[in-house]
Each structure stands twice: as C-alpha cells, then as structure tokens.
Enzyme design. Structure first.
Site, short mmCIF file in Angstrom:
data_model
loop_
_atom_site.label_atom_id
_atom_site.label_comp_id
_atom_site.label_asym_id
_atom_site.label_seq_id
_atom_site.Cartn_x
_atom_site.Cartn_y
_atom_site.Cartn_z
N SER A 39 6.65 -83.21 7.87
CA SER A 39 7.00 -81.81 7.66
C SER A 39 5.84 -80.89 8.09
O SER A 39 5.42 -80.93 9.25
CB SER A 39 7.38 -81.61 6.19
OG SER A 39 7.99 -80.37 5.96
N ASP A 160 14.13 -83.55 6.44
CA ASP A 160 12.73 -83.59 6.01
C ASP A 160 12.25 -85.01 5.68
O ASP A 160 12.83 -85.69 4.83
CB ASP A 160 12.61 -82.68 4.79
CG ASP A 160 11.28 -82.77 4.08
OD1 ASP A 160 10.27 -83.07 4.74
OD2 ASP A 160 11.25 -82.51 2.86
#
Length: 281
Positions: A39, A160
């Site tokens: 991320s 994610d």
C-alpha cells in the site's frame, strides 16, 4: 555488498513517515538489494527506487489539500476517498512526472503486495516481471476496502495488500533475505484493535474479503510479535515513529503530515549509525 532486505508497511497518509525515512536514505545513497512494500509503503518505495529526491513529499503532502487527491467529494462522485485516477495517472504522468527510465534500469528487486479478492490470499508481484505495470499494481496494493474499487490485473481482481500481509517480512525471508530492515508507521507499543465496523460492511461479491477483515487485527498483532522475536534474534532492524503524532490514515492536515515526514527523516538520521552496523554485520 548489502545483504539486507527493506520491508515497508502501509498505513495510508501515515506513510509519509516512511517517505521521510527513505528521503534520508536517498541523501546517504543507501539502497537495498531487495524492497517489498504494501500500500503506502509500495507508493513510497517507487519514488525511492527511481531516485527522485523530494518527490514523495511533493506528491503526498503538497497535493493533500487538492480535493482531487483526497476528499469526501471524491467518495460522493466516485465511491473512492482518494481519486485513484488522479493519484496513479495524472500526478505521475503529468503533474509530477515519474522517472520510469531510472526505475526500469534499477538493480534492486521490488515486490508489491496485493490481496486476491477471490481467494483472500496474498499475491506478490515482482517488478522484474511486471515493471511496465508497476503503477497499476501499486494502485491495487493501495486500494483500501470500501473506499476504493478493486483493480483488475490479468485474470485477478485485487485489493489492498495490507488485508492479508500488512508487514511482509516473511515474504522477504522466503525470497532469500534473512536480515531485514523494517520501516513501520505505528509507534512502539501499538496493537491493532478489532474494528467495530468490520461486521457491518460486507463484500457481497467477495465474501472471503469480509472474513479476512474481521480477523485482520489478529493477523497484524501476530505479525508484530513475530517481528519482535526476529529483532531479539538480531535478524531484524526496526525503524518506527519515536513519538506518537496524531495522524490518521486519511489525514488532510498538512502541518501534521509535514511533522510526521520530518520525524521519519530525523528517526532515520538518529538510527543511521546503528543501522549501518546492523547491515554490515
């Protein structure tokens, strides 16, 4: 030659701490042969590996007041807090050009962590094989549940990477790096608590993601325990915020972000001699 990996946690806007640490590394011309990021960690790694000093600060702090970057307006219009097209297309291709040439010529391995929406398992993309699609994969790694759409890549739908591997030290070890420097965005003593909302929001299309989100806090805390053991054994060097600053994952207060960025730079400086001793052992 360096034989240590560099492991970068995510954390949304708290990733500016990592940006500050990496900025100091760039000033010292310190580059690791292996970098793995999740991320925001993957985002910061990209400008580090393209050798673009100051770029992470420019992109992640200077633009934060631009409603196209981060705003509830984006959510009402596009169902995403961060306008992912703006962040991963307009900024790197027009506003703050990304140095693709330098990135593609780098010698360092770079791995980006994503979550497979169908299986709930991590998928690790090595940029030696996927470098031309690096921004798309970092976008996938940064697509937070419920505030960003899934990203289609090849035959997968991705979200994610922090859902399933928030601090990917084990993957670095599997890839052959038993000694690792880990940059975390939470201060010493932090433990993740169960989300009060994880049972309220459901992915009807991807039920496994809903399940993973409910146990995410346990996975995160187990990873912290593992890293602490590795640190005690002398195989892991940690850099994390030396003091607690109130910065949220979707922070828009520019001064708070500047303070956190500068803390990262200062912590890297304060730890630098110990860090060199660790990686030269």
């Amino acid at each position: 030659m360096l034989n240590s990996g560099l492991v970068l946690e995510g954390g949304g806007m708290r990733g500016v701490y990592t940006a500050g640490v990496l900025e100091y590394f760039m000033e010292k011309d310190l580059y690791f042969p292996y970098v793995i990021g999740v991320s925001a960690g993957a985002c910061m790694a990209a400008s580090y590996l393209s050798r673009q000093k100051g770029r992470n600060r420019q992109v992640n702090i200077d633009f934060v007041k631009d409603p196209r970057y981060l705003s509830y307006r984006n959510y009402w219009k596009k169902k995403q807090l961060f306008d992912m097209d703006f962040v991963f297309d307009e900024i790197p291709n027009k506003l703050v050009p990304y140095d693709y040439e330098t990135f593609l010529q780098r010698t360092e391995q770079f791995v980006v962590v994503t979550t497979d929406c169908m299986t709930g398992e991590p998928i690790y993309y090595h940029m030696d094989e996927h470098g031309e699609n690096m921004l798309q994969l970092i976008r996938a790694s940064s697509s937070l549940p419920f505030v960003a759409p899934t990203v289609a890549y090849q035959d997968k739908f991705l979200l994610d990477g922090g859902i399933i591997d928030p601090i990917p030290i084990r993957k670095a070890q599997l890839d052959g790096f038993q000694k690792n420097v880990v940059i975390m965005t939470k201060p010493v003593g932090y433990k993740k608590k169960a989300s009060r909302f994880s049972s309220l929001f459901k992915y009807k299309q991807y039920p496994i993601i809903s399940e993973k989100l409910q146990t995410r806090y346990q996975l995160y805390n187990d990873t912290l325990d593992y890293i602490e053991k590795e640190k005690d054994q002398g195989t892991t060097f940690l850099i994390q915020p030396s003091k607690t600053l109130q910065v949220s994952r979707i922070e828009k207060n520019q001064q708070r972000l500047i303070d956190l960025y500068e803390l990262g730079w200062q912590d890297a400086k304060n730890n630098y001699e110990q860090l060199l001793a660790f990686i030269e052992k």
